[in-house]
Design an enzyme around this catalytic site. Structure first.
Site, PDB file in Angstrom:
ATOM      1  N   ASP A  44      -1.174   6.947   6.248  1.00 30.06           N
ATOM      2  CA  ASP A  44      -2.228   5.991   5.936  1.00 30.06           C
ATOM      3  C   ASP A  44      -2.360   5.090   7.168  1.00 30.06           C
ATOM      4  O   ASP A  44      -1.467   4.302   7.463  1.00 30.06           O
ATOM      5  CB  ASP A  44      -1.830   5.185   4.690  1.00 30.06           C
ATOM      6  CG  ASP A  44      -2.840   4.095   4.339  1.00 30.06           C
ATOM      7  OD1 ASP A  44      -3.810   3.898   5.100  1.00 30.06           O
ATOM      8  OD2 ASP A  44      -2.644   3.429   3.294  1.00 30.06           O
ATOM      9  N   LYS A  87     -11.332  -1.679   7.890  1.00 28.36           N
ATOM     10  CA  LYS A  87     -10.522  -2.526   8.752  1.00 28.36           C
ATOM     11  C   LYS A  87     -10.876  -2.317  10.220  1.00 28.36           C
ATOM     12  O   LYS A  87     -11.154  -3.270  10.917  1.00 28.36           O
ATOM     13  CB  LYS A  87      -9.033  -2.278   8.536  1.00 28.36           C
ATOM     14  CG  LYS A  87      -8.417  -3.064   7.391  1.00 28.36           C
ATOM     15  CD  LYS A  87      -8.463  -2.362   6.084  1.00 28.36           C
ATOM     16  CE  LYS A  87      -7.874  -3.181   4.944  1.00 28.36           C
ATOM     17  NZ  LYS A  87      -7.230  -2.329   3.956  1.00 28.36           N
ATOM     18  N   TRP A 105       0.834  -1.208   0.000  1.00 27.98           N
ATOM     19  CA  TRP A 105       0.000   0.000   0.000  1.00 27.98           C
ATOM     20  C   TRP A 105       0.860   1.245   0.000  1.00 27.98           C
ATOM     21  O   TRP A 105       0.558   2.214  -0.710  1.00 27.98           O
ATOM     22  CB  TRP A 105      -0.957   0.001   1.194  1.00 27.98           C
ATOM     23  CG  TRP A 105      -1.922  -1.149   1.164  1.00 27.98           C
ATOM     24  CD1 TRP A 105      -2.036  -2.134   2.091  1.00 27.98           C
ATOM     25  CD2 TRP A 105      -2.905  -1.442   0.155  1.00 27.98           C
ATOM     26  NE1 TRP A 105      -3.020  -3.022   1.729  1.00 27.98           N
ATOM     27  CE2 TRP A 105      -3.566  -2.630   0.558  1.00 27.98           C
ATOM     28  CE3 TRP A 105      -3.279  -0.825  -1.038  1.00 27.98           C
ATOM     29  CZ2 TRP A 105      -4.592  -3.202  -0.202  1.00 27.98           C
ATOM     30  CZ3 TRP A 105      -4.296  -1.406  -1.792  1.00 27.98           C
ATOM     31  CH2 TRP A 105      -4.936  -2.571  -1.371  1.00 27.98           C
TER      32      TRP A 105
HETATM   33  C1  PLP Z   1      -6.709  -1.941   2.788  1.00 29.38           C
HETATM   34  C2  PLP Z   1      -5.681  -0.860   2.732  1.00 29.38           C
HETATM   35  C3  PLP Z   1      -5.648   0.078   1.692  1.00 29.38           C
HETATM   36  C4  PLP Z   1      -6.597   0.034   0.530  1.00 29.38           C
HETATM   37  O1  PLP Z   1      -7.832   0.447   0.929  1.00 29.38           O
HETATM   38  P1  PLP Z   1      -9.052   0.641  -0.097  1.00 29.38           P
HETATM   39  O2  PLP Z   1     -10.065   1.297   0.763  1.00 29.38           O
HETATM   40  O3  PLP Z   1      -9.417  -0.713  -0.591  1.00 29.38           O
HETATM   41  O4  PLP Z   1      -8.582   1.528  -1.203  1.00 29.38           O
HETATM   42  C5  PLP Z   1      -4.690   1.067   1.752  1.00 29.38           C
HETATM   43  N1  PLP Z   1      -3.803   1.140   2.757  1.00 29.38           N
HETATM   44  C6  PLP Z   1      -3.792   0.241   3.764  1.00 29.38           C
HETATM   45  C7  PLP Z   1      -2.789   0.369   4.851  1.00 29.38           C
HETATM   46  C8  PLP Z   1      -4.735  -0.778   3.773  1.00 29.38           C
HETATM   47  O5  PLP Z   1      -4.732  -1.677   4.774  1.00 29.38           O
END
Ligand code: PLP
Length: 361
Positions: free
Chosen positions: A174, A198, A101
């Site tokens: 993020d 999550k 990511w």
């Molecule tokens: C799951 C995840 C993403 C992607 O998320 P989406 O909402 O599917 O775009 C990005 N960064 C991290 C750290 C993630 O766990």
């Protein structure tokens, strides 16, 4: 048989949140209608959006220099929204490449300006978090990924994040997979974002907390849907928001507040310590990443004997342990043990590992 949800995302939610969501789908707050069929401009839904925004700010302890938005398009849309708003050809975005990511984010930034990758563990299949880096003196921002969901690594700061990285420029994170899993100095960050699916809801809502002073400094026109200033001016409703996912996030935030972030953190510490201890003490299983970087949200492990992996996968499934497959880039297993995972869920997994081990010795 009770089933236990180890999916990495969308992921386990608190039972109370699911119950209240069901109620709201049947009839939302005496409106006579389902949440799914009322206007996002109705006072009932505006209260949900405003409630979610202000509760996020409260739980993070952010002051009025920040605005919180609930947007669509997932965390992945933030990968380009951030440089769209903050980076231009004259500026540099600094990235720490700690996982798939993190890497995705820096690739998108290249479309907008200069990207400086200050450190990367890509060559080691992201099995650790680099502790040394090469930061430029000046930059538009530093972008990090606090928890690497796929590889199971996480930053464990021993001091405030800004000091830890030693940068003066804005810090962006993020936090998709470890938001509200622990107390960290949120106000050290200038922008925090998280796909809700999550740890703070379900897919279809993405939380962005941004310091307003960061905005309006790039020399370009920004499409209104991804322009943070436009979204702020419109109360996070430039267009129709995902009413259901925003509501699920609002309920999840209320659940977090009720439990208390410190209690949640303690329980997360206990769950992760138990599971890693079981892995370390087992003759069949082993961890995949540097011990000091182990994630308390996504616990990745493999088996010493690869041939046993399909057998344990089958055994786990038969025992109601669902969603343990590792990401295809790592293989093996990944137990996602987010906030809503009870201690008993982790205990069931440990028991299954021990029972399986007995059958093999
Ligand atoms: C799951 C995840 C993403 C992607 O998320 P989406 O909402 O599917 O775009 C990005 N960064 C991290 C750290 C993630 O766990």
């Amino acid at each position: 048989m009770t089933k236990i949800n180890f999916y990495s995302g969308p992921a386990i939610l608190p039972q109370e949140v699911l119950e209240k969501t069901k109620d709201a789908i049947t009839e939302f707050e005496n409106t006579g209608f389902s949440l799914l069929e009322i206007s996002h401009r109705s006072k009932e839904f505006v209260a949900v959006m405003e409630g979610a925004r202000s509760l996020t700010k409260e739980l993070m302890g952010l002051n009025d220099e920040y605005e919180v938005l609930f947007l669509q398009g997932g965390a992945s849309t933030q990968f380009y929204s951030i440089p769209y708003n903050l980076l231009d050809e004259t500026k540099t975005g600094v990235y720490l490449d700690t996982g798939t990511w993190a890497h995705g984010a820096l690739e998108q930034a290249k479309l907008f300006g200069n990207v400086n990758v200050a450190a990367s563990s890509k060559d080691s299949n992201y099995s650790f978090i680099p502790k040394q880096w090469n930061m430029p003196e000046q930059a538009a921002y530093l972008h990090i990924t606090t928890n690497n969901t796929i590889y199971g690594t996480q930053y464990h700061f021993n001091k405030s994040p800004k000091e830890y990285f030693g940068v003066e420029y804005p810090l962006i994170a993020d936090m998709s997979s470890d938001i509200f899993s622990r107390i960290i100095p949120f106000a050290d960050f200038d922008l925090i974002y998280a796909g809700a699916q999550k740890n703070m809801g379900t897919s279809g809502a993405t939380m962005v907390a941004v310091k307003k002073s960061l905005l309006g400094k790039v020399n370009r026109n920004i499409p209104s849907m991804v322009d943070y200033q436009v979204q702020i001016a419109n109360g996070s409703m430039k267009n129709t928001p995902g009413v259901l996912p925003v509501y699920v996030s609002y309920l999840t935030l209320q659940w977090i507040k009720e439990k208390g972030l410190n209690n949640i953190e303690q329980q997360n510490n206990t769950k992760a310590a138990m599971l890693y201890e079981a892995i370390d003490n087992s003759s069949l299983f082993k961890g995949t990443v540097a011990k000091e970087d182990r994630s308390k949200m996504n616990v990745c492990f493999v088996m010493e004997d690869k041939n046993l992996e399909p057998l344990f996968a089958q055994y786990a499934k038969e025992n109601g342990l669902i969603g343990l497959e590792g990401h295809r880039s790592v293989g093996g297993f990944r137990a996602s043990i987010y906030n809503a995972m009870p201690l008993s869920g982790v205990e069931s997994l440990i028991l299954a590992m021990k029972e399986f081990e007995k059958t093999k010795s």
